[in-house]
Design an enzyme around this catalytic site. Structure first.
Site, PDB file in Angstrom:
ATOM      1  N   LYS A  16    -118.961  39.849  34.182  1.00  0.00           N
ATOM      2  CA  LYS A  16    -119.526  39.710  32.837  1.00  0.00           C
ATOM      3  C   LYS A  16    -119.438  38.261  32.353  1.00  0.00           C
ATOM      4  O   LYS A  16    -120.401  37.706  31.847  1.00  0.00           O
ATOM      5  CB  LYS A  16    -118.777  40.616  31.836  1.00  0.00           C
ATOM      6  CG  LYS A  16    -118.791  42.092  32.201  1.00  0.00           C
ATOM      7  CD  LYS A  16    -118.110  42.935  31.150  1.00  0.00           C
ATOM      8  CE  LYS A  16    -116.616  42.671  30.982  1.00  0.00           C
ATOM      9  NZ  LYS A  16    -115.789  42.997  32.172  1.00  0.00           N
ATOM     10  N   ARG A  91    -115.904  47.653  23.265  1.00  0.00           N
ATOM     11  CA  ARG A  91    -115.243  48.251  24.418  1.00  0.00           C
ATOM     12  C   ARG A  91    -114.789  49.662  24.134  1.00  0.00           C
ATOM     13  O   ARG A  91    -114.176  50.299  24.995  1.00  0.00           O
ATOM     14  CB  ARG A  91    -113.987  47.439  24.702  1.00  0.00           C
ATOM     15  CG  ARG A  91    -114.034  46.616  25.935  1.00  0.00           C
ATOM     16  CD  ARG A  91    -112.705  45.901  25.946  1.00  0.00           C
ATOM     17  NE  ARG A  91    -112.348  45.511  27.243  1.00  0.00           N
ATOM     18  CZ  ARG A  91    -112.524  44.280  27.720  1.00  0.00           C
ATOM     19  NH1 ARG A  91    -113.083  43.357  27.005  1.00  0.00           N
ATOM     20  NH2 ARG A  91    -112.111  43.990  28.925  1.00  0.00           N
ATOM     21  N   ARG A 126    -109.220  35.963  41.790  1.00  0.00           N
ATOM     22  CA  ARG A 126    -109.777  35.118  40.723  1.00  0.00           C
ATOM     23  C   ARG A 126    -108.866  33.948  40.375  1.00  0.00           C
ATOM     24  O   ARG A 126    -107.651  34.078  40.297  1.00  0.00           O
ATOM     25  CB  ARG A 126    -110.009  35.941  39.460  1.00  0.00           C
ATOM     26  CG  ARG A 126    -110.438  35.054  38.294  1.00  0.00           C
ATOM     27  CD  ARG A 126    -111.075  35.788  37.176  1.00  0.00           C
ATOM     28  NE  ARG A 126    -110.227  36.813  36.611  1.00  0.00           N
ATOM     29  CZ  ARG A 126    -110.626  37.623  35.650  1.00  0.00           C
ATOM     30  NH1 ARG A 126    -111.865  37.540  35.193  1.00  0.00           N
ATOM     31  NH2 ARG A 126    -109.811  38.524  35.173  1.00  0.00           N
ATOM     32  N   ARG A 160    -104.670  34.688  36.145  1.00  0.00           N
ATOM     33  CA  ARG A 160    -104.368  35.289  34.839  1.00  0.00           C
ATOM     34  C   ARG A 160    -103.244  36.318  34.964  1.00  0.00           C
ATOM     35  O   ARG A 160    -103.157  37.024  35.974  1.00  0.00           O
ATOM     36  CB  ARG A 160    -105.623  35.989  34.282  1.00  0.00           C
ATOM     37  CG  ARG A 160    -106.439  35.094  33.400  1.00  0.00           C
ATOM     38  CD  ARG A 160    -107.768  35.645  33.013  1.00  0.00           C
ATOM     39  NE  ARG A 160    -107.840  37.048  32.638  1.00  0.00           N
ATOM     40  CZ  ARG A 160    -108.961  37.659  32.269  1.00  0.00           C
ATOM     41  NH1 ARG A 160    -110.091  36.972  32.198  1.00  0.00           N
ATOM     42  NH2 ARG A 160    -108.970  38.932  31.959  1.00  0.00           N
ATOM     43  N   ARG A 171    -106.040  48.307  33.537  1.00  0.00           N
ATOM     44  CA  ARG A 171    -107.321  47.892  32.937  1.00  0.00           C
ATOM     45  C   ARG A 171    -108.452  48.797  33.416  1.00  0.00           C
ATOM     46  O   ARG A 171    -109.348  49.149  32.650  1.00  0.00           O
ATOM     47  CB  ARG A 171    -107.624  46.434  33.305  1.00  0.00           C
ATOM     48  CG  ARG A 171    -106.758  45.466  32.526  1.00  0.00           C
ATOM     49  CD  ARG A 171    -106.706  44.116  33.197  1.00  0.00           C
ATOM     50  NE  ARG A 171    -107.955  43.390  33.127  1.00  0.00           N
ATOM     51  CZ  ARG A 171    -108.244  42.357  33.909  1.00  0.00           C
ATOM     52  NH1 ARG A 171    -107.377  41.937  34.816  1.00  0.00           N
ATOM     53  NH2 ARG A 171    -109.392  41.739  33.786  1.00  0.00           N
TER      54      ARG A 171
HETATM   55  P1  AP5 Z   1    -115.614  37.446  35.948  1.00  0.00           P
HETATM   56  O1  AP5 Z   1    -116.938  36.858  35.652  1.00  0.00           O
HETATM   57  O2  AP5 Z   1    -114.400  36.754  35.423  1.00  0.00           O
HETATM   58  O3  AP5 Z   1    -115.608  39.009  35.534  1.00  0.00           O
HETATM   59  P2  AP5 Z   1    -115.455  39.695  34.119  1.00  0.00           P
HETATM   60  O4  AP5 Z   1    -116.253  40.925  34.161  1.00  0.00           O
HETATM   61  O5  AP5 Z   1    -115.735  38.709  33.015  1.00  0.00           O
HETATM   62  O6  AP5 Z   1    -113.905  40.047  34.207  1.00  0.00           O
HETATM   63  P3  AP5 Z   1    -112.755  39.979  33.139  1.00  0.00           P
HETATM   64  O7  AP5 Z   1    -111.502  40.308  33.931  1.00  0.00           O
HETATM   65  O8  AP5 Z   1    -112.725  38.680  32.396  1.00  0.00           O
HETATM   66  O9  AP5 Z   1    -113.139  41.111  32.221  1.00  0.00           O
HETATM   67  P4  AP5 Z   1    -112.224  41.914  31.392  1.00  0.00           P
HETATM   68  O10 AP5 Z   1    -113.253  42.690  30.673  1.00  0.00           O
HETATM   69  O11 AP5 Z   1    -111.181  42.703  32.053  1.00  0.00           O
HETATM   70  O12 AP5 Z   1    -111.375  40.807  30.620  1.00  0.00           O
HETATM   71  P5  AP5 Z   1    -111.505  40.163  29.167  1.00  0.00           P
HETATM   72  O13 AP5 Z   1    -111.197  38.733  29.308  1.00  0.00           O
HETATM   73  O14 AP5 Z   1    -112.769  40.574  28.501  1.00  0.00           O
HETATM   74  O15 AP5 Z   1    -115.498  37.628  37.538  1.00  0.00           O
HETATM   75  C1  AP5 Z   1    -114.322  38.133  38.137  1.00  0.00           C
HETATM   76  C2  AP5 Z   1    -114.084  37.472  39.501  1.00  0.00           C
HETATM   77  O16 AP5 Z   1    -115.138  37.842  40.396  1.00  0.00           O
HETATM   78  C3  AP5 Z   1    -114.100  35.931  39.469  1.00  0.00           C
HETATM   79  O17 AP5 Z   1    -113.186  35.470  40.405  1.00  0.00           O
HETATM   80  C4  AP5 Z   1    -115.537  35.560  39.856  1.00  0.00           C
HETATM   81  O18 AP5 Z   1    -115.630  34.281  40.450  1.00  0.00           O
HETATM   82  C5  AP5 Z   1    -115.870  36.679  40.835  1.00  0.00           C
HETATM   83  N1  AP5 Z   1    -117.288  37.071  40.818  1.00  0.00           N
HETATM   84  C6  AP5 Z   1    -118.109  37.164  39.739  1.00  0.00           C
HETATM   85  N2  AP5 Z   1    -119.338  37.586  40.117  1.00  0.00           N
HETATM   86  C7  AP5 Z   1    -119.259  37.780  41.478  1.00  0.00           C
HETATM   87  C8  AP5 Z   1    -120.190  38.222  42.450  1.00  0.00           C
HETATM   88  N3  AP5 Z   1    -121.455  38.558  42.114  1.00  0.00           N
HETATM   89  N4  AP5 Z   1    -119.786  38.314  43.732  1.00  0.00           N
HETATM   90  C9  AP5 Z   1    -118.500  37.982  44.093  1.00  0.00           C
HETATM   91  N5  AP5 Z   1    -117.576  37.544  43.207  1.00  0.00           N
HETATM   92  C10 AP5 Z   1    -117.954  37.450  41.918  1.00  0.00           C
HETATM   93  O19 AP5 Z   1    -110.326  40.926  28.399  1.00  0.00           O
HETATM   94  C11 AP5 Z   1    -108.968  40.710  28.731  1.00  0.00           C
HETATM   95  C12 AP5 Z   1    -108.076  41.556  27.835  1.00  0.00           C
HETATM   96  O20 AP5 Z   1    -108.282  41.197  26.454  1.00  0.00           O
HETATM   97  C13 AP5 Z   1    -108.341  43.066  27.878  1.00  0.00           C
HETATM   98  O21 AP5 Z   1    -107.679  43.698  28.956  1.00  0.00           O
HETATM   99  C14 AP5 Z   1    -107.790  43.490  26.517  1.00  0.00           C
HETATM  100  O22 AP5 Z   1    -106.396  43.534  26.519  1.00  0.00           O
HETATM  101  C15 AP5 Z   1    -108.227  42.329  25.613  1.00  0.00           C
HETATM  102  N6  AP5 Z   1    -109.559  42.567  25.017  1.00  0.00           N
HETATM  103  C16 AP5 Z   1    -110.683  41.801  25.184  1.00  0.00           C
HETATM  104  N7  AP5 Z   1    -111.719  42.309  24.503  1.00  0.00           N
HETATM  105  C17 AP5 Z   1    -111.261  43.434  23.888  1.00  0.00           C
HETATM  106  C18 AP5 Z   1    -111.870  44.415  23.061  1.00  0.00           C
HETATM  107  N8  AP5 Z   1    -113.171  44.348  22.725  1.00  0.00           N
HETATM  108  N9  AP5 Z   1    -111.089  45.460  22.615  1.00  0.00           N
HETATM  109  C19 AP5 Z   1    -109.784  45.537  22.927  1.00  0.00           C
HETATM  110  N10 AP5 Z   1    -109.142  44.638  23.732  1.00  0.00           N
HETATM  111  C20 AP5 Z   1    -109.879  43.590  24.204  1.00  0.00           C
END
Ligand code: AP5
Length: 214
Positions: A16, A91, A126, A160, A171
């Site tokens: 994402k 979410r 990552r 991270r 997660r």
């Molecule tokens: P990446 O692009 O980082 O993936 P992502 O979907 O953004 O993953 P996140 O882990 O950041 O999402 P998340 O939703 O768990 O975390 P968030 O920060 O929102 O890609 C991942 C890896 O794959 C990278 O190494 C990349 O290089 C690789 N990759 C990408 N595309 C690829 C491809 N096509 N092929 C191969 N490799 C690829 O949230 C973190 C925490 O914050 C949550 O757990 C929660 O505690 C809190 N939080 C955030 N938002 C909320 C909310 N709305 N409500 C409640 N809690 C929240």
């Protein structure tokens, strides 16, 4: 001028953030990532950051009320007037309802589909830049120079805290229980675009651009 109010949906590690950053550059609209905002608050040691930290480290969702508040404030900023890309919000069903109550009508919800096994592989490899937030993968998307961010030149890419195996499992559980039901929620509203996330980042980006007509 055409506006784009987009949201990226999908499990942790679906790509994402990777895709939202590309799209934001292409469309010249802000990338609004709740994860990045919460991590920034933690870095600054604010009250919000402290509150969020224990949930994030354990891989659990931060309470709805907290996240809804920060998104409401962010979307009132001037740069969000002509559109934005929401990444990681909503979410939960209450968050989706709160977004609608803010008067936000999404033009498209891009659902990046990736299996649980792929999630574990991606998050396990990552690397993130602690300075600018750029994201890499040890094998699939390494930086040009080992341990140096391509984007801002900072040294010392990090893993991270919530990319530890126990937190990844939690997660994924939170995702299946609380976030995956939003797929149907947005399908019923006619804005859902499903994209296969198990292709190269360039291929996924091309598929998104084609499907949303950007
Ligand atoms: P990446 O692009 O980082 O993936 P992502 O979907 O953004 O993953 P996140 O882990 O950041 O999402 P998340 O939703 O768990 O975390 P968030 O920060 O929102 O890609 C991942 C890896 O794959 C990278 O190494 C990349 O290089 C690789 N990759 C990408 N595309 C690829 C491809 N096509 N092929 C191969 N490799 C690829 O949230 C973190 C925490 O914050 C949550 O757990 C929660 O505690 C809190 N939080 C955030 N938002 C909320 C909310 N709305 N409500 C409640 N809690 C929240």
């Amino acid at each position: 001028m055409e506006t784009f109010r987009l949201m990226m949906l999908g499990p942790p590690g679906a790509g994402k953030g990777t895709q939202a950053k590309r799209l934001a550059d292409r469309l010249e609209i802000p990338h609004v990532s709740t994860g990045d905002m919460l991590r920034e608050a933690r870095r600054k040691g604010t009250e919000l950051g402290e509150k969020a930290a224990e949930y994030m480290e354990a891989g659990r969702l931060v309470p709805d009320k907290v996240v809804i508040g920060i998104v409401r404030e962010r979307l009132q900023e001037d740069d969000a007037e002509t559109g934005f890309i929401l990444d990681g919000f909503p979410r939960t069903r209450p968050q989706a309802e709160a977004l609608a109550e803010m008067g936000v009508e999404l033009d498209a919800v891009v659902n990046i589909d990736v299996s649980d096994d792929e999630v574990v592989n991606r998050l396990g490899g990552r690397l993130s830049c602690p300075n600018c937030g750029a994201v890499y993968h040890r094998d699939a998307n390494p930086p040009a120079v080992d341990d140096v961010c391509d984007k801002c030149g900072s040294e010392g890419l990090i893993t991270r805290e919530d990319d530890r195996p126990e937190a990844i499992r939690e997660r994924l559980e939170e995702y299946h229980k609380k976030t995956a039901p939003l797929i149907e929620f947005y399908e019923q509203r006619g804005v859902l675009e499903n994209v296969n996330g198990e292709a190269s980042p360039d291929e996924v980006a091309d598929a998104i651009v084609e499907q949303i007509g950007a």
